[in-house]
Design an enzyme around this catalytic site. Structure first.
Site, PDB file in Angstrom:
ATOM      1  N   PHE A  15       0.822  -1.214   0.000  1.00  0.00           N
ATOM      2  CA  PHE A  15       0.000   0.000   0.000  1.00  0.00           C
ATOM      3  C   PHE A  15       0.860   1.270   0.000  1.00  0.00           C
ATOM      4  O   PHE A  15       0.576   2.222  -0.718  1.00  0.00           O
ATOM      5  CB  PHE A  15      -0.924   0.016   1.218  1.00  0.00           C
ATOM      6  CG  PHE A  15      -2.073  -0.952   1.115  1.00  0.00           C
ATOM      7  CD1 PHE A  15      -2.931  -0.929   0.024  1.00  0.00           C
ATOM      8  CD2 PHE A  15      -2.309  -1.881   2.114  1.00  0.00           C
ATOM      9  CE1 PHE A  15      -3.995  -1.810  -0.070  1.00  0.00           C
ATOM     10  CE2 PHE A  15      -3.377  -2.771   2.032  1.00  0.00           C
ATOM     11  CZ  PHE A  15      -4.223  -2.732   0.940  1.00  0.00           C
ATOM     12  N   VAL A  80      16.240  -6.709  -2.063  1.00  0.00           N
ATOM     13  CA  VAL A  80      17.161  -5.679  -1.607  1.00  0.00           C
ATOM     14  C   VAL A  80      18.003  -6.252  -0.474  1.00  0.00           C
ATOM     15  O   VAL A  80      17.488  -6.925   0.420  1.00  0.00           O
ATOM     16  CB  VAL A  80      16.384  -4.437  -1.137  1.00  0.00           C
ATOM     17  CG1 VAL A  80      17.298  -3.460  -0.405  1.00  0.00           C
ATOM     18  CG2 VAL A  80      15.723  -3.767  -2.330  1.00  0.00           C
ATOM     19  N   GLU A 172     -11.238 -12.090  12.482  1.00  0.00           N
ATOM     20  CA  GLU A 172     -11.745 -12.473  11.157  1.00  0.00           C
ATOM     21  C   GLU A 172     -11.414 -13.933  10.837  1.00  0.00           C
ATOM     22  O   GLU A 172     -12.252 -14.665  10.301  1.00  0.00           O
ATOM     23  CB  GLU A 172     -11.204 -11.504  10.099  1.00  0.00           C
ATOM     24  CG  GLU A 172     -11.824 -10.119  10.309  1.00  0.00           C
ATOM     25  CD  GLU A 172     -11.382  -9.050   9.316  1.00  0.00           C
ATOM     26  OE1 GLU A 172     -12.192  -8.156   9.032  1.00  0.00           O
ATOM     27  OE2 GLU A 172     -10.235  -9.105   8.839  1.00  0.00           O
TER      28      GLU A 172
END
Lengths: 426, 426
Positions: A15, A80, A172
């Protein structure tokens, strides 16, 4: 500048990194986005892949496809390994260093085991697509093994599912697993009754969804219990092994344990040679840059930042998006000659969590919802935030299908030889 | 029978085993279906998972979910290790032997390398969901590596895709890969032009789709070449290594090679202690039972059977379905007191193959089609044959989406660390 464009390197296509890349559209810059995976992942729905409701491709998109119309952005699939802040390059595995003028680190977080890394192999966490298919495989194989098990105690341990941590992910998962057992797997077995599965949600604190308003926390606790989830509050886990979990003075025999309790930031602090905070995050200036390294920004779950009112910015997707956008805007302003360091202001849009397929809690500040109306609002909001039209359509249809039929279509055990992985009861 | 029901054990939940189980509905028998995977797979569309058009869950269904309304069928996820034809039991790994009164072996086939098993690691075949996601990962990673490669020769080798074998699977893969490169990946890269990828289809015989009518073979050859596929006929492969393929007196440098040339039946012959034919299949009596073992049936790709007109039954899904159904009907008839051994009669419904997303060839005997009209007929036929309504709907929508937008949604590199798997050009 002699015609050479300003080079922005973004590490991470979640995001934070993606919103930074999108915000840089139109800037006089060459952007390189580096990620070790080829896809952007919509993490809020990852638990639905883990519980066989959605398929992997419904919540993940190739990063270079999302950015294909941005000729100014190059996407690089690479790991990386470090950052040289003097030479201003990002080191990658198996390739030449990537030079930058501005750097945005948006590398997210992994789950953390509070100093008990040995728990990871018994209690996987849920952060990546592979985590989700691993948990899905474990859940489905446990029922398969129970069907083959003749010893009642071992069978019960195979049909006991423990989730540690009652934040939104834990809540959830608990709701989705109990519905998987009670609805989707009904009539599928001959020796076991999957609806007799136990789902135990263990939380060290005194509340589920501790960050939500007390009224919504209490509603969620009741809703979970009505679904049949056993919720254990104030229960600190002291040991996890292949056969179960110890918390407080109790032990529960369970072959499947899922970790939803803590996260640890990625190694960005190590790359930069700065001292991280307790969660491994890099402390940043109000403009999201790193103290002493004005050209390096750290955003999202990797950054530690406190708002002027003293509240920490939470590790949620929306905060990552906002901070990624902010860092990109600071770079854009500098390129336009404005070097005033504008401070980041996090706007908390709200808290939201589902409990099974008919209830949810939503707290947008100005409005609080719970129950089925919140569930519909949750569904619409998540569909709206998906990346493209095709996925919006397909996720909406998948949900509608599950809602109406109870059948989940992504009940696949993949990766390797399923039969050889059936866990033994003993 | 003293109230004890006749026990039918079916090994394999593919087209043959599943159709046998479905045919046994209503028989006075207890059925056990054993498979080493938890899902039935619609193999004819597997190449679309390998080329990122469909997601895994769109072409696979949990076997126990398909059979959930059949209280007389027990599904067992287990690896079969042998058959004891004297004690009449099936041995499974990690569990007690499963006794049978009648046994149906429907264990399918794997790809075969004509005595060159060392080629497998360079040239994977396409039979399972894992094969498909492996090939998908190799294809997508090759483009990622090419994007990072600066040496032109190495880059060309990364962007060269060789498919060995020009039967339906090879033809369909070649068409799908060239369209992936030319349409779906367009504008996604900055250093390479994916539409410059080479797709080479190598066939030892003189024709593509050798089992089809000459007119359709020739049409397919032309259609492939119009798409840009390089087709090499009469080219026997003599060597495959990590860097390329040797055929005839030529060598082609290619980092991605896919095997679509030969299959070998599963180890059923070894389990039964009978001499297999050259392709590893078990020779069966006209009623699909094994000579000397009237209670054991072998069906589908695992069986070797010749029709009265001297033609062998082909190794296709429809032949597996028909022979599975036949074996089940023989068992049903025996239970009803009819022990006459009715011979299997294979009815060839037709041959069908697609070439990319706008052309196909169909030969139903009474009608032959080619071009776009065949493509639509192919699509409708395949949607019709999918297992359930949800998948019919979703596959139809996925195809429509790709057809209209060119965008493939299942372009995921999964299983492990994508960046670490980027192949090196050298």
């Amino acid at each position: 500048m002699s015609g050479v464009k300003h080079r922005v390197v973004i590490v991470g296509g979640g995001f934070g990194g993606l919103s930074a890349a999108q915000t840089l559209a139109g800037a006089d810059a060459e952007v390189t986005l580096i990620d070790q995976r080829n896809h952007h992942l919509f993490q809020p729905l990852l638990y639905q892949v883990a519980t066989a409701s959605l398929s992997t491709s419904e919540i993940a998109w190739p990063i270079r496809s999302i950015l294909r119309k941005r000729g100014d952005v190059r996407t690089l699939l690479a790991s990386v390994t470090g950052v040289d802040t003097v030479a201003k390059t990002v080191q990658i595995e198996g390739g030449p260093p990537v030079p930058y003028d501005s750097l945005i680190l948006a590398t997210g977080a992994r789950h953390a085991y509070f100093g008990h890394d040995e728990w990871e192999k018994f209690a996987p966490g849920l952060k990546t697509l592979e985590d989700a298919t691993t948990i899905r495989r474990k859940l489905l194989l446990a029922f398969e093994a129970a069907e083959r098990e003749s010893d009642p105690a071992r069978r019960q341990a195979l049909m006991t599912f423990v989730i540690i941590g009652a934040g939104p992910t834990g809540v959830e998962l608990a709701g989705a697993i109990i519905e998987l057992a009670k609805i989707s797997l009904r009539d599928n077995f001959r020796a076991i009754a999957p609806e007799e599965a136990r789902v135990v949600l263990i939380e060290g604190g005194q509340k589920v969804l501790a960050n939500f308003k007390p009224e919504l926390s209490e509603y969620t606790l009741g809703a979970l219990r009505r679904l049949g989830v056993e919720v254990e509050l104030g229960a600190a886990v002291t040991s996890i092994d292949a056969d179960g979990v110890v918390y407080g003075d109790k032990r529960i025999e369970a072959k499947t344990v899922i970790w939803a309790a803590g996260v640890q930031a990625s190694p960005a602090a190590k790359w930069l040679g700065v001292e991280p905070d307790r969660a491994g995050r890099v402390r940043v200036e109000p403009d999201m840059s790193v103290p002493g390294l004005p050209d390096v920004f750290v955003v999202g779950d990797t950054a530690s930042i406190t708002m002027p009112d003293g509240k920490p910015v939470p590790g949620v997707g929306d905060a990552a998006k906002q901070s990624g956008r902010h860092a990109a805007n600071v770079i854009k302003a500098r390129l336009a000659g404005d070097t005033s360091a504008k401070p980041f202001r996090y706007k908390h849009a709200g808290d939201i969590a589902t409990i099974g397929k008919r209830a949810a809690v939503i707290d947008f500040g100005w409005i609080r919802l719970k129950g089925w109306i919140a569930w519909w609002a949750w569904g619409l909001a998540h569909i709206y935030f998906l990346i493209d039209t095709k996925n919006r359509l397909f996720v909406a249809m998948s949900w509608l299908w599950i809602y109406l039929s109870g059948q989940r279509s992504a009940r696949l055990i993949t990766q390797g030889d399923a039969a050889k992985q059936v866990p033994k009861g003993e």
